[in-house]
Design an enzyme around this catalytic site. Sequence first.
Site, short mmCIF file in Angstrom:
data_model
loop_
_atom_site.label_atom_id
_atom_site.label_comp_id
_atom_site.label_asym_id
_atom_site.label_seq_id
_atom_site.Cartn_x
_atom_site.Cartn_y
_atom_site.Cartn_z
N LEU A 138 10.36 -9.59 -1.72
CA LEU A 138 9.58 -8.52 -1.12
C LEU A 138 10.42 -7.91 -0.01
O LEU A 138 11.23 -8.60 0.62
CB LEU A 138 8.26 -9.04 -0.54
CG LEU A 138 7.18 -9.52 -1.50
CD1 LEU A 138 6.01 -10.11 -0.72
CD2 LEU A 138 6.70 -8.39 -2.39
N ASP A 139 10.20 -6.63 0.26
CA ASP A 139 10.87 -6.00 1.41
C ASP A 139 10.52 -6.75 2.69
O ASP A 139 9.43 -7.34 2.80
CB ASP A 139 10.41 -4.55 1.57
CG ASP A 139 10.90 -3.65 0.46
OD1 ASP A 139 11.84 -4.03 -0.26
OD2 ASP A 139 10.33 -2.55 0.30
N MET A 140 11.40 -6.68 3.65
CA MET A 140 11.18 -7.35 4.93
C MET A 140 9.85 -6.95 5.56
O MET A 140 9.12 -7.79 6.11
CB MET A 140 12.32 -7.00 5.89
CG MET A 140 12.24 -7.66 7.25
SD MET A 140 13.67 -7.20 8.26
CE MET A 140 13.48 -8.30 9.65
N THR A 174 7.13 -5.89 4.13
CA THR A 174 5.98 -6.15 3.26
C THR A 174 5.56 -7.60 3.37
O THR A 174 6.40 -8.50 3.44
CB THR A 174 6.32 -5.82 1.80
OG1 THR A 174 6.80 -4.48 1.72
CG2 THR A 174 5.12 -5.98 0.90
N ARG A 194 6.82 2.37 -1.79
CA ARG A 194 6.97 3.16 -0.57
C ARG A 194 7.42 4.59 -0.90
O ARG A 194 6.89 5.57 -0.36
CB ARG A 194 7.97 2.47 0.37
CG ARG A 194 7.51 1.08 0.77
CD ARG A 194 8.60 0.23 1.38
NE ARG A 194 8.81 0.53 2.80
CZ ARG A 194 9.51 -0.26 3.61
NH1 ARG A 194 10.05 -1.38 3.16
NH2 ARG A 194 9.65 0.06 4.89
#
Length: 237
Positions: free
Chosen positions: A76-78, A80, A183
């Site tokens: 996951l993105d940082m 998120t 996003r």
Amino acid sequence: MFFSDASIAALNAQEIAYPPEFFQQFANDVTVYEDDDIWVVDKPAGLLSVDGKTLKVSLLARLERANPAVKLIHRLDMDTSGLLIFAKNAAAQTHISKQFIERLPQKKYQARVFGKWQEVGAKGEISAPVRYEPTLKPRHIVDRDWPKHALTLYEVLDFEVCQGQTVTRVALKPVTGRSHQLRVHMVHVGHVIIGDPIYAEGSALTVAPRLNLHAEHLRLKHPVLGAWMDWESPSPF
């Protein structure tokens, strides 16, 4: 989330100094489900999934300190938060990784986006290729000429007022798994996710203290049992 060189050095030093008990407690706190083959955790927002080039503070690194056998499957993105699954042996890692390649796992996210978007109950899809744009690092963009398609399904859940601004709560289901896909797709439809430190500006950025994107549901086949399993993590916003 962005850090200065001095902040990165301080965070790395602090991470090294933590005692073993810290990492075991962290692992306990984030665990949603665990058995001999898989480990499902709830990643906090603001924590990398894996170590970066300079910042050596991540979910994987912390879990490895608690159990060196843990193996990465997806990220996951940082910014998120939400559900991630790790393997605890090579066979489980291979089995679940193949599931992701074949797009068998079902993932659902919850987000709050800026402004009023459609009507409650509205459903649809966003099909727009997403690629990294090196001139806008670390941003990604929609590029209709890019050969790899990106598809997101959505459902409008509710409207809310956040610090005097109207926001829309939505469920997002990525069919493909491109970097920053959700996003960028929200930017593409004109409703950026609130609190997004990369894509949001002005009130859309300041109306929330963090990116309002959370991986709330994960469904896939257990690599040994063969049964479909589901995990839920309630939205923290």
